[in-house]
Design a protein around this motif. Structure first.
Motif: not given
Length: 283
Positions: A25-26, A141-145, A20-22
């Motif tokens: 992050l997808p 951002f989508l986070l699928l768990e 993320y800092r770079a």
């Protein structure tokens, strides 16, 4: 690394934050793990970090975004979970977040959408999500768990970056329980939850007692009708889980592979391991 996460999840979290800092992050992450190992805690923590607007370590706990997250009222995050008797994620819920994706972030930072049990999407919901994955919006951002990768459509899987969370070692799991002031019957607790420390920490004395009762009845009861009546009174999910743990432990004993069998289960697992392997697998 963040102390808010169990130690076995911290390295994965640090890799994501480095990306993320770079700015690598997808926009869509598919996080695979077990709820009892901290799957949802990981997703919640990552969401908090992405929403934080602090200048350094995230989450800072001090910025306005962190305060809103703590209050459960951050306007730039959405949580999608299965609902209703069908226990599914329906298409209307996905359409709602499609509109949210194209809105401007109210706090001037990122927007985060979590689907806590992504494998529970019905086909219409999954197809609607596909359109969102194909047309990502900036700073969203989508986070699928999920615990079950195979239940997701291949087209959904292919459009996400996959992240498999590490499982804790036995030592890490025991240390976690001790940190939660759970100090009794650690081996039994971890064996009954297949080594999942968050689930083990939630086991009550009543649950352990019910587990022991089922072992004793299956060992001692010789009458089919009496055993059937006992089974009918049990929680079906708990009973099926226990049966599969017995079979799993017996198979592991036959092949001398590493599998923790609790002191509660040993009186039943040991005689089961004397049965033909084909019968155990058939069951």
């Amino acid at each position: 690394m963040s102390a808010a996460l169990p130690i076995w999840l911290q390295s994965a979290n640090e890799r994501l934050m480095q990306a993320y800092r770079a700015e690598r992050l997808p926009h869509a992450l598919l996080i695979i793990g077990r709820v009892g190992d901290g799957l949802h805690r990981f997703g919640q923590h990552l969401s908090h970090q992405l929403l934080c607007t602090g200048p350094a370590e995230r989450p800072c706990g001090q910025c306005r975004a962190c305060q809103l997250v703590a209050a459960g009222s951050h306007p730039d995050q959405r949580l999608i979970e299965p609902e209703g008797k069908s226990d599914t994620i329906k298409v209307d819920a996905i359409r709602d977040i499609a509109n949210f994706m194209h809105e401007t972030a109210q706090q001037g930072g990122n927007k985060v959408i979590r689907l806590t049990r992504a494998d529970r999407m019905n086909n219409n919901a999954a197809n609607a999500l596909l359109k969102m994955l194909e047309e990502p919006t900036a700073n969203t951002f989508l986070l699928l768990e999920t615990e079950s990768l195979s239940r997701l459509l291949p087209t959904v899987r292919s459009r996400c970056r996959l992240l498999r969370l590490d499982r804790p070692t036995t030592q890490q799991a025991q240390q976690y329980l001790q940190q939660q002031n759970v100090t009794d019957r650690l081996d039994d607790r971890l064996a009954l939850t297949a080594g999942a420390p968050l689930a083990a920490a939630e086991l009550s004395d009543e649950t352990l007692a019910a587990w022991q009762q089922r072992v004793e009845r299956f060992r001692q009861e010789r009458g089919f009708s009496a055993l059937a009546a006992f089974i009918a009174d049990q929680d079906s999910e708990a009973l099926l889980t226990q049966l599969m743990i017995w079979i799993d432990g017996a198979v592991h004993q036959q092949f001398n592979t590493d599998s923790a069998v609790s002191n509660l289960d040993a009186p039943l697992v040991t005689p089961l391991s004397a049965l033909p392997t084909t019968q155990l697998f058939a069951f």
